[in-house]
Design a protein around this motif. Structure first.
Motif, short mmCIF file in Angstrom:
data_model
loop_
_atom_site.label_atom_id
_atom_site.label_comp_id
_atom_site.label_asym_id
_atom_site.label_seq_id
_atom_site.Cartn_x
_atom_site.Cartn_y
_atom_site.Cartn_z
N PHE A 65 38.47 39.44 38.55
CA PHE A 65 37.87 39.13 38.01
C PHE A 65 37.00 39.12 36.64
CE2 PHE A 65 36.04 41.32 40.67
CZ PHE A 65 34.78 41.56 40.53
N GLN A 66 36.50 38.21 35.87
CA GLN A 66 35.87 38.52 34.79
C GLN A 66 34.67 38.90 34.53
OE1 GLN A 66 37.69 35.91 31.52
NE2 GLN A 66 39.23 37.58 30.95
N THR A 67 33.63 39.91 34.39
CA THR A 67 32.55 40.14 34.30
C THR A 67 31.96 39.07 32.93
OG1 THR A 67 32.37 42.11 33.03
CG2 THR A 67 32.32 41.81 35.34
N LEU A 68 30.49 38.91 32.68
CA LEU A 68 30.03 38.23 31.30
C LEU A 68 29.88 39.69 30.62
CD1 LEU A 68 27.40 36.31 33.26
CD2 LEU A 68 29.47 35.64 32.31
N ALA A 69 30.71 40.79 31.01
CA ALA A 69 30.38 41.59 29.83
C ALA A 69 31.12 41.84 29.25
CB ALA A 69 29.87 43.21 30.55
N ARG A 70 30.93 41.76 27.29
CA ARG A 70 31.97 41.55 26.49
C ARG A 70 32.12 43.13 25.93
NH1 ARG A 70 32.83 36.55 23.88
NH2 ARG A 70 32.84 34.89 26.39
N SER A 71 33.48 43.60 24.83
CA SER A 71 33.62 44.61 24.37
C SER A 71 34.55 43.82 23.44
CB SER A 71 33.59 45.74 25.07
OG SER A 71 34.80 46.74 24.48
#
Length: 124
Positions: A65-71
């Motif tokens: 699953f994808q978190t709300l963190a962005r890199s």
């Protein structure tokens, strides 16, 4: 920590799932890592948030699953699996110690390991 970050805007736009590290999870970290987390709590919290409701029953049917963190505009993705005892395992490291605490704005799970920036080079 959620309230002290910019993540509060996310909370007003629908449900989220929050993976909360236990006190024991934080105790595993070095002082330098704890200082990094305190320096950027928004990034830390977003690495532990998923937009929408994600209960354990749903996690048994997904691989990641994808978190709300962005890199660099790419969401942080955590894997989901099972350990030898058939307990859910996030990113091959964090076991859910408490799960499916349903709240008015989402779901909370307690995990035994901090998940952040590749767990600060897998510090344990």
């Amino acid at each position: 920590a959620v309230v002290s970050t910019q993540s509060t805007g996310v909370l007003s736009k629908g449900n989220v799932t929050l993976f909360v590290p236990s006190d024991a999870a934080f105790a595993k970290l070095s002082d330098a890592t704890l200082t990094q987390i305190e320096t950027d709590p928004s990034e830390f919290v977003s690495c532990h948030m998923y937009k929408g409701d994600l209960c354990t029953a749903g996690m048994f049917h997904i691989k990641e699953f994808q978190t709300l963190a962005r890199s660099d505009e790419i969401h942080q993705t955590w894997s989901v699996g099972l350990n030898a005892d058939k307990n859910l395992l996030i990113d091959g490291a964090a076991c859910l110690t408490e799960s499916d605490m349903v709240c008015s704005n989402g779901v909370v799970h307690v995990i035994d390991t901090v998940l952040w920036r590749d767990q600060i080079e897998r510090e344990t």
